[in-house]
Scaffold this active site. Structure first.
Site, PDB file in Angstrom:
ATOM      1  N   TRP A  71       0.815  -1.222   0.000  1.00  0.00           N
ATOM      2  CA  TRP A  71       0.000   0.000   0.000  1.00  0.00           C
ATOM      3  C   TRP A  71       0.843   1.263   0.000  1.00  0.00           C
ATOM      4  CZ3 TRP A  71      -4.404  -0.623  -2.035  1.00  0.00           C
ATOM      5  CH2 TRP A  71      -5.022  -1.873  -1.948  1.00  0.00           C
TER       6      TRP A  71
ATOM      7  N   ASP B  26      -2.256   6.982   5.636  1.00  0.00           N
ATOM      8  CA  ASP B  26      -3.297   6.060   5.168  1.00  0.00           C
ATOM      9  C   ASP B  26      -3.506   5.054   6.291  1.00  0.00           C
ATOM     10  OD1 ASP B  26      -4.862   4.093   4.070  1.00  0.00           O
ATOM     11  OD2 ASP B  26      -3.447   3.511   2.494  1.00  0.00           O
TER      12      ASP B  26
ATOM     13  N   LYS C 276     -13.029  -1.760   6.168  1.00  0.00           N
ATOM     14  CA  LYS C 276     -12.453  -2.756   7.064  1.00  0.00           C
ATOM     15  C   LYS C 276     -13.016  -2.594   8.472  1.00  0.00           C
ATOM     16  CE  LYS C 276      -8.454  -2.671   4.068  1.00  0.00           C
ATOM     17  NZ  LYS C 276      -8.528  -3.945   3.363  1.00  0.00           N
TER      18      LYS C 276
END
Lengths: 357, 357
Positions: A101, A170, A194
């Site tokens: 990511w 993030d 999530k």
């Protein structure tokens, strides 16, 4: 039978939230229509919207002087919006390449600003996060971008680095599961799918003073200041995600709020890492103990050939979506906020039984 | 009691679709979890996703050689993505300023390319669309952007202009309610929250040959070719909108498909315009009859002071969300695909009763 779902995202939601939403799905609170058929500018939806905005800041402990924005496109669109909004001419930004990511965030940002890798985890096979003194921040750096938890690698940034440059994080895969030092940040974002709600948006927390200086030479949807000025109603919002997030946040408050959720996350992770560490080498954790994720516990069987049998037997036992990401293999148990302790206890018991054969 | 909902969007959805979704909300098809808790890469969701992709092209009659993309952010994000992807150096694009939405599309595009107004409806108080020979297309124009239906003004582009330059259309408010001449288009997009599904995304139809030449120097979420190559699964998709759209499209097929839906739209609109035109001037349509929208019927009472009484009495009769947009006032009845003929008949009867006192 409801399964124990260790999916990395989208993932398990609190059952009481699902049941409540089901009950009011066709006719919302006796309004004669569903919530998804109402004007987003009408009073009924507006209350849902405003409550979600208030709750998300309240539960996360966001200080005064910060805005919360609801923006569609997940964290991935934020990979574009962060540099588009924050990087003016002459400014650059550093990124931690801490895993899949972090690398994606940097690659996307490279199209929209002068960005560089301030640390590269590849040298460590992405098994750990950097210590602060390993991070190289260049002069003229507007922000340092960090990925607080790498979902695929199973590592997390335990300490946010204080290097005299504002952080942008993030937090998609450990969003609202840990208290954070807001003073270090200019902006925090994450996809909701999530820890918070069904997929469909990111929540962006941004310091209000930052908004005074963002790029205005962008189409409206790309501008943080436009979303902020309109209370995230500049255009039709993702009603379902916002509505469900409001319910999940209320459920989180009922559980005791962020502190209780964080404590539970630590306890669930400890249970599972203990089971790995005390398996006489039957299960192995490939990540540096100092960087272990509380959300995504990645492990291997010493005998990798038995991993498929492990996954099949787990599924038979009602423990599902434990397969590691296709890029790394092995096992991954994702334990977001809505995963009850009993789910992790069932997994630990299964692991013990499987090991003993 | 279920109300008759004339909201301009989000708006009424087919009741059987809502009931079906409610029944399978907590445990999707006996899978032991809701659809919103599953991996978007797993087989159960993948089937839902692929069916929606197939159905949306099938119902709209999209020719071979076209892709359908699911992109979050509504039509508003498309105001950015269209010029970002299609306008290379030296190319320009013309926009029809046909109303609020056409103007917004142009204003947003102006930050990302060389764009101009090819026709300005302000001169006509936005009461009509242009005839083809009124549109001024400059040399070097890559595309002409049209808004097929202006939701607020209540006008529609009946004939799409064939001026030798590819069209790009924002069809948000008459999406999949009319057959269109695909040959004239390079790209067609629209938010789903009026005719197709709960809010949360746009569907973008794009000619495959166009994708070969789009801008690659963009973050991934901004790139049409990335969405296309990944079957709209480059990142976590807006599961709820896609799932519900699949159900609405199946319902549309059960109604007879696009031709039947288009015919019904014409009949519903005819009923209502007749009631206006044959009211001895009690009700007035402010728009040019040649540009009348089939989706958003805007009208006034000759005695504007009685409009509030009209709205209140309609609401008492179970006919809701008839208030015109705050920028123009008056009455607006939005009649998207899921509005049954009986709803419009009830409105027409109410209008007659109200007029007679």
């Amino acid at each position: 039978m409801r399964l124990v779902n260790f999916c990395a995202g989208p993932c398990t939601l609190p059952l009481p939230v699902l049941k409540e939403a089901q009950a009011e799905f066709v006719d919302y609170h006796g309004e004669g229509m569903s919530l998804f058929e109402m004007s987003h500018r009408g009073p009924v939806y507006r209350e849902v919207h405003d409550r979600a905005l208030t709750l998300v800041k309240q539960v996360f402990g966001t200080p005064d002087g910060w805005e919360a924005l609801f923006v569609q496109g997940g964290a991935t669109l934020q990979f574009a919006l962060v540099p588009l909004n924050l990087l003016g001419r002459g400014a650059s930004a550093g990124y931690l390449e801490s895993g899949v990511w972090g690398k994606k965030a940097l690659a996307d940002a490279s199209h929209h600003g002068d960005v560089y890798a301030a640390w590269e985890g590849a040298a460590f096979d992405f098994r750990r996060m950097p210590a602060p003194d390993e991070i190289r921040v260049r002069p003229g750096t507007r922000y340092l971008h960090v990925t607080s938890n790498e979902t695929i690698g199973g590592i997390r940034l335990v300490q946010f680095p204080d290097l005299g440059v504002p952080l942008v994080a993030d937090m998609s895969s450990d969003f609202l599961s840990r208290a954070i030092p807001w003073d270090l940040f200019d902006l925090v974002y994450g996809g909701v799918q999530k820890n918070l709600a069904p997929a469909g948006m990111a929540v962006v927390f941004v310091r209000r003073s930052v908004l005074e200086d963002t790029n205005r030479d962008l189409a409206s949807y790309l501008r943080y200041d436009v979303h902020a000025a309109a209370d995230s109603l500049a255009n039709t919002p993702p009603v379902f995600s916002i509505y469900m997030m409001g319910k999940v946040l209320t459920w989180m408050l009922d559980q005791g709020g962020l502190a209780a959720v964080e404590k539970l996350a630590e306890e669930k992770a400890a249970l599972l890492y203990q089971a790995i560490d005390h398996s006489d080498g039957f299960y192995l954790s490939p990540v540096d103990p100092a960087s272990r994720s509380l959300m995504n516990v990645v492990f291997r069987l010493a005998d990798e050939e038995r991993e498929q049998a492990f996954l099949s037997a787990a599924e038979q036992a009602g423990l599902v979506n434990l397969k590691g990401h296709r890029s790394v293999g092995g096992i991954r148990a994702s334990m977001y906020n809505a995963m009850p302790r009993s789910g992790v206890e069932a997994l630990v018991e299964f692991m013990s039984d499987f090991r003993r054969g």
